[in-house]
Design a protein around this motif. Structure first.
Motif, short mmCIF file in Angstrom:
data_model
loop_
_atom_site.label_atom_id
_atom_site.label_comp_id
_atom_site.label_asym_id
_atom_site.label_seq_id
_atom_site.Cartn_x
_atom_site.Cartn_y
_atom_site.Cartn_z
N CYS A 197 0.82 -1.22 0.00
CA CYS A 197 0.00 0.00 0.00
C CYS A 197 0.85 1.26 0.00
O CYS A 197 0.31 2.38 -0.13
CB CYS A 197 -0.94 0.01 1.20
N GLU A 198 2.17 1.11 0.17
CA GLU A 198 3.16 2.20 0.16
C GLU A 198 3.06 3.15 1.35
O GLU A 198 3.67 4.22 1.34
CB GLU A 198 3.09 2.99 -1.16
N ASN A 199 2.34 2.76 2.38
CA ASN A 199 2.25 3.60 3.57
C ASN A 199 3.31 3.25 4.61
O ASN A 199 3.47 3.97 5.60
CB ASN A 199 0.87 3.49 4.20
N TYR A 200 4.00 2.13 4.40
CA TYR A 200 5.09 1.73 5.29
C TYR A 200 6.38 1.60 4.48
O TYR A 200 6.35 1.20 3.31
CB TYR A 200 4.80 0.38 5.95
N ALA A 201 7.49 1.93 5.13
CA ALA A 201 8.80 1.76 4.50
C ALA A 201 9.65 0.82 5.34
O ALA A 201 9.58 0.82 6.58
CB ALA A 201 9.50 3.11 4.35
N LEU A 202 10.47 0.03 4.66
CA LEU A 202 11.34 -0.94 5.31
C LEU A 202 12.70 -0.27 5.58
O LEU A 202 13.44 0.04 4.65
CB LEU A 202 11.53 -2.15 4.40
N LEU A 203 13.00 -0.02 6.85
CA LEU A 203 14.24 0.65 7.23
C LEU A 203 14.99 -0.21 8.24
O LEU A 203 14.38 -0.90 9.05
CB LEU A 203 13.97 2.02 7.84
N GLY A 204 16.30 -0.14 8.18
CA GLY A 204 17.11 -0.95 9.09
C GLY A 204 18.29 -0.16 9.64
O GLY A 204 18.56 0.97 9.22
N ARG A 205 19.00 -0.78 10.57
CA ARG A 205 20.19 -0.14 11.13
C ARG A 205 21.26 -1.20 11.42
O ARG A 205 20.97 -2.37 11.68
CB ARG A 205 19.86 0.61 12.42
N LYS A 206 22.52 -0.73 11.36
CA LYS A 206 23.66 -1.57 11.70
C LYS A 206 24.14 -1.21 13.11
O LYS A 206 23.96 -0.08 13.57
CB LYS A 206 24.79 -1.39 10.68
N LYS A 207 24.77 -2.17 13.75
CA LYS A 207 25.20 -1.99 15.14
C LYS A 207 26.21 -0.87 15.28
O LYS A 207 26.28 -0.19 16.32
CB LYS A 207 25.78 -3.31 15.66
N SER A 208 27.02 -0.63 14.25
CA SER A 208 28.09 0.37 14.32
C SER A 208 27.58 1.81 14.17
O SER A 208 28.33 2.76 14.39
CB SER A 208 29.14 0.11 13.23
N TRP A 209 26.31 1.97 13.80
CA TRP A 209 25.76 3.31 13.58
C TRP A 209 25.42 3.99 14.91
O TRP A 209 25.20 3.32 15.93
CB TRP A 209 24.50 3.23 12.72
N PRO A 210 25.33 5.32 14.90
CA PRO A 210 24.89 6.03 16.10
C PRO A 210 23.51 5.57 16.54
O PRO A 210 22.69 5.13 15.72
CB PRO A 210 24.86 7.50 15.65
N LYS A 211 23.24 5.66 17.82
CA LYS A 211 21.97 5.21 18.38
C LYS A 211 20.79 5.87 17.68
O LYS A 211 20.76 7.09 17.48
CB LYS A 211 21.94 5.54 19.87
N GLY A 212 19.80 5.06 17.29
CA GLY A 212 18.57 5.59 16.70
C GLY A 212 18.60 5.82 15.20
O GLY A 212 17.58 6.19 14.62
N ARG A 213 19.74 5.62 14.55
CA ARG A 213 19.79 5.88 13.10
C ARG A 213 19.22 4.69 12.32
O ARG A 213 19.66 3.55 12.46
CB ARG A 213 21.21 6.14 12.62
N TYR A 214 18.23 4.98 11.49
CA TYR A 214 17.65 4.00 10.57
C TYR A 214 17.78 4.53 9.15
O TYR A 214 17.66 5.73 8.91
CB TYR A 214 16.18 3.74 10.91
N SER A 215 18.00 3.61 8.24
CA SER A 215 18.20 4.01 6.84
C SER A 215 17.62 2.96 5.91
O SER A 215 17.14 1.91 6.34
CB SER A 215 19.70 4.20 6.57
N THR A 216 17.67 3.26 4.63
CA THR A 216 17.24 2.30 3.61
C THR A 216 18.23 1.14 3.56
O THR A 216 19.38 1.27 4.00
CB THR A 216 17.19 2.98 2.24
N LEU A 217 17.80 0.02 3.02
CA LEU A 217 18.68 -1.12 2.85
C LEU A 217 19.60 -0.89 1.65
O LEU A 217 19.26 -0.12 0.74
CB LEU A 217 17.86 -2.39 2.65
N ALA A 218 20.74 -1.54 1.64
CA ALA A 218 21.71 -1.35 0.55
C ALA A 218 22.66 -2.54 0.52
O ALA A 218 22.82 -3.25 1.51
CB ALA A 218 22.48 -0.05 0.74
N GLY A 219 23.29 -2.73 -0.64
CA GLY A 219 24.25 -3.82 -0.76
C GLY A 219 25.01 -3.75 -2.07
O GLY A 219 24.55 -3.11 -3.03
N PHE A 220 26.16 -4.40 -2.12
CA PHE A 220 27.03 -4.33 -3.29
C PHE A 220 26.61 -5.29 -4.40
O PHE A 220 26.13 -6.39 -4.14
CB PHE A 220 28.47 -4.62 -2.89
N LEU A 221 26.84 -4.85 -5.61
CA LEU A 221 26.57 -5.65 -6.81
C LEU A 221 27.54 -6.82 -6.88
O LEU A 221 28.74 -6.66 -6.62
CB LEU A 221 26.73 -4.76 -8.05
#
Length: 362
Positions: A197-221
């Protein structure tokens, strides 16, 4: 803060116009003995609006002592901290202003580009600094030939390197590696995945990031993949969510020289949950695709409602040393220098745009 040096200031650092000409030589390959003379590096970035831009680099070891100036084979080594502090300028050619720290001494504040990139107000200046950062990383990581192990040398004003044992440089050399070694670029997909429905977005965080930071997913080709396939695979690996391939669309790309990436941004929707294929209504969160993330790779991955994210849009930061305060400790997105922020804000503002369009129509 970014530093801007005029021509005369660079001369103070390199010592003379003769040294400047030697450092920037595009015809002659620097000898290994010259490159070892303090590891001073001056590379040409390019020309913009009739202004030539350069990056001046000297190894981190030169900032560990108070007096590091040296003279080797006629080449003047890197400047002292005191010399650097006298050369510091604020952006846009404003008055000269040394950058000190809280102790009120005149040592310039030195930091990796990622730690202050969000504070660069001009997109043109940000592009110049990111290019400079990527170029320096290239020279730092390609000091030896991958064919024979010999030291490599900077050529063409810093746009490439060559093996010091290359057959083109001497009849006594034996290496048949490529004549020019160019910067390596690692391509990656970065994607904003929404619910059907596009009303929710999938966001994640890595342990090394500052507390509370969420971002889009990403990965290498990976070898043999298209960018679209990379997007689908990385989403599944990092979250366990399956992407609706028919919804994939390219948004924009961004160089990310930390140290040498090219980010390609996508939007896509997750596949509908089995048994709910006929309905577009998952706004209540009951029919969202199940998340099953790898805890070795991600610390957390969640579905976030658009209204939740919209209420928590702050300045944010891309810096890894960022110290969030207040509500940012619970949730914040990356700073303005990241493509992730662009993708998230574009999605958040769609609801506002739809509401405005509906008002105009009625």
């Amino acid at each position: 803060m970014p530093l801007f040096l005029i021509y005369d200031d660079i001369l103070k650092v390199v010592g003379s116009e003769k040294n400047m000409e030697w450092i920037l030589s595009s015809k002659d390959v620097k000898s290994s003995s010259q490159e070892e003379a303090g590891d001073i590096q001056l590379f040409w970035i390019g020309e913009r609006h009739h202004v030539n831009y350069f990056v001046l680099y000297f190894g981190y070891e030169y900032f560990s002592s108070k007096d590091s100036t040296s003279h080797v084979d006629g080449i003047i080594g890197p400047p002292t901290r005191e010399t650097l502090s006298s050369l510091c300028y604020v952006p846009n050619n404003q008055a000269q202003q040394p950058l000190g720290n809280n102790n009120n001494n005149n040592n310039p504040h030195l930091a990796p580009l990622r730690e202050f990139g969000d504070k660069i107000s001009s997109p043109e200046n940000a592009a110049i600094y990111s290019t400079a950062n990527g170029l320096v990383e290239f020279h730092r990581s390609h000091k030896f030939c991958s064919y024979c192990g010999s030291p490599t040398l900077a050529t063409k004003a810093g746009s490439s390197r060559i093996c010091s044992n290359h057959i083109s440089l001497s009849d006594h050399n034996s290496c048949r590696s490529p004549t020019s070694i160019y910067p390596r670029i690692d391509v990656a997909s970065i994607m904003l995945i929404t619910s059907p429905c596009e009303n929710y977005a999938l966001l994640g965080r890595k342990k090394s990031w500052p507390k509370g930071r969420y971002s889009t997913l990403a990965g290498f080709l990976e070898i043999g993949e298209t960018m679209e396939q990379c997007c689908v695979r990385e989403t599944l690996e990092e979250s366990g969510v399956h992407v609706d391939r028919s919804s994939l669309r390219f948004v924009k790309s961004q160089p990310w020289p930390f140290p040498r990436s090219l980010m390609t941004g996508f939007r896509a929707r997750a596949k509908k949950v089995s048994g709910n294929e006929e309905s577009d209504d998952d706004d209540d969160g009951r029919h969202l695709p199940v998340i099953a993330f790898d805890k070795e790779e991600m610390e957390d991955v969640r579905w976030f409602h658009r209204s939740y994210v919209a209420k928590r849009i702050t300045e944010g930061s891309t810096a890894l040393c960022y110290k969030p305060m207040g509500e940012e400790e619970e949730f914040h997105i990356p700073g303005k220098s990241s493509l992730a922020r662009f993708l998230i804000l574009q999605w958040v503002r769609e609801e506002e745009q739809d509401a405005t369009a509906a008002t105009i129509t009625s």
